[in-house]
Design a protein around this motif. Sequence first.
Motif, PDB file in Angstrom:
ATOM      1  N   GLY A 146       0.875  -7.730   3.934  1.00  0.00           N
ATOM      2  CA  GLY A 146      -0.282  -7.007   3.411  1.00  0.00           C
ATOM      3  C   GLY A 146      -0.236  -6.952   1.896  1.00  0.00           C
ATOM      4  O   GLY A 146       0.675  -7.470   1.254  1.00  0.00           O
ATOM      5  N   GLY A 147      -1.246  -6.320   1.322  1.00  0.00           N
ATOM      6  CA  GLY A 147      -1.270  -6.119  -0.122  1.00  0.00           C
ATOM      7  C   GLY A 147      -1.404  -7.431  -0.874  1.00  0.00           C
ATOM      8  O   GLY A 147      -1.825  -8.446  -0.333  1.00  0.00           O
ATOM      9  N   PHE A 148      -1.014  -7.408  -2.130  1.00  0.00           N
ATOM     10  CA  PHE A 148      -1.106  -8.591  -2.983  1.00  0.00           C
ATOM     11  C   PHE A 148      -0.188  -8.407  -4.178  1.00  0.00           C
ATOM     12  O   PHE A 148       0.430  -7.368  -4.348  1.00  0.00           O
ATOM     13  CB  PHE A 148      -2.560  -8.836  -3.420  1.00  0.00           C
ATOM     14  N   GLY A 149      -0.104  -9.424  -5.005  1.00  0.00           N
ATOM     15  CA  GLY A 149       0.729  -9.322  -6.207  1.00  0.00           C
ATOM     16  C   GLY A 149       2.197  -9.135  -5.860  1.00  0.00           C
ATOM     17  O   GLY A 149       2.766  -9.873  -5.065  1.00  0.00           O
ATOM     18  N   TYR A 150       2.791  -8.117  -6.458  1.00  0.00           N
ATOM     19  CA  TYR A 150       4.223  -7.854  -6.279  1.00  0.00           C
ATOM     20  C   TYR A 150       4.511  -6.927  -5.098  1.00  0.00           C
ATOM     21  O   TYR A 150       5.659  -6.535  -4.888  1.00  0.00           O
ATOM     22  CB  TYR A 150       4.804  -7.248  -7.567  1.00  0.00           C
ATOM     23  N   ASP A 151       3.496  -6.585  -4.326  1.00  0.00           N
ATOM     24  CA  ASP A 151       3.671  -5.657  -3.195  1.00  0.00           C
ATOM     25  C   ASP A 151       4.812  -6.046  -2.245  1.00  0.00           C
ATOM     26  O   ASP A 151       5.532  -5.167  -1.767  1.00  0.00           O
ATOM     27  CB  ASP A 151       2.371  -5.515  -2.401  1.00  0.00           C
TER      28      ASP A 151
END
Length: 194
Positions: A146-151
């Motif tokens: 899930g999420g995006f970037g550095y998640d």
Amino acid sequence: MELCFATNNLHKLEEVTARLDDAFTLKTLQDIGCTETLPETQTTIAGNSRQKAEFVWTHYAVSCFADDTGLEVDALHGEPGVNSAFYAGLPRDNTRNVQKLLAELNGVADRRAHFRTVFTLILHGVEYQFEGIIGGHIITEPRGTGGFGYDPVFVPDGFDQTLAEMTMEQKNQISHRARALDKMVEFLQTVNQR
């Protein structure tokens, strides 16, 4: 109240839409006819946030808000910070950014970090800023989808899961963006009641 969210990031749009109530009509950059790439040339997260909002207000005369977010890692003296989205260079690539971060932290014991988000709201030409921060640490391998970037590599303080392992609802309860957004929404609701 109509507001434009000055972003082309669909993940951010989802997060923000989920937190606004029916008193607000959220317009996208596409809705107002803005097809330009928003400038992000400042040296701080707050500066980039302001620059994007001011661009929309100046060129489209629409009340709007913009955000900028950065991951600040203690052992890296606050990097990647304002350069979080382009940490591994152009083109923007979340996977390469995470790989570079993990390489920079290879063998480093102090993995404390925090996410910082700053929203800049321009309401009828008057500017306001709202900041949200969440502390945590960087793990050694990505976890979660899930999420995006550095998640996938960020575990918030008090949790065992990365932001990418949490549901959108869980993340929205604690995230840096949610904290900054809550401050802005509370302000907007007060203004809207006047």
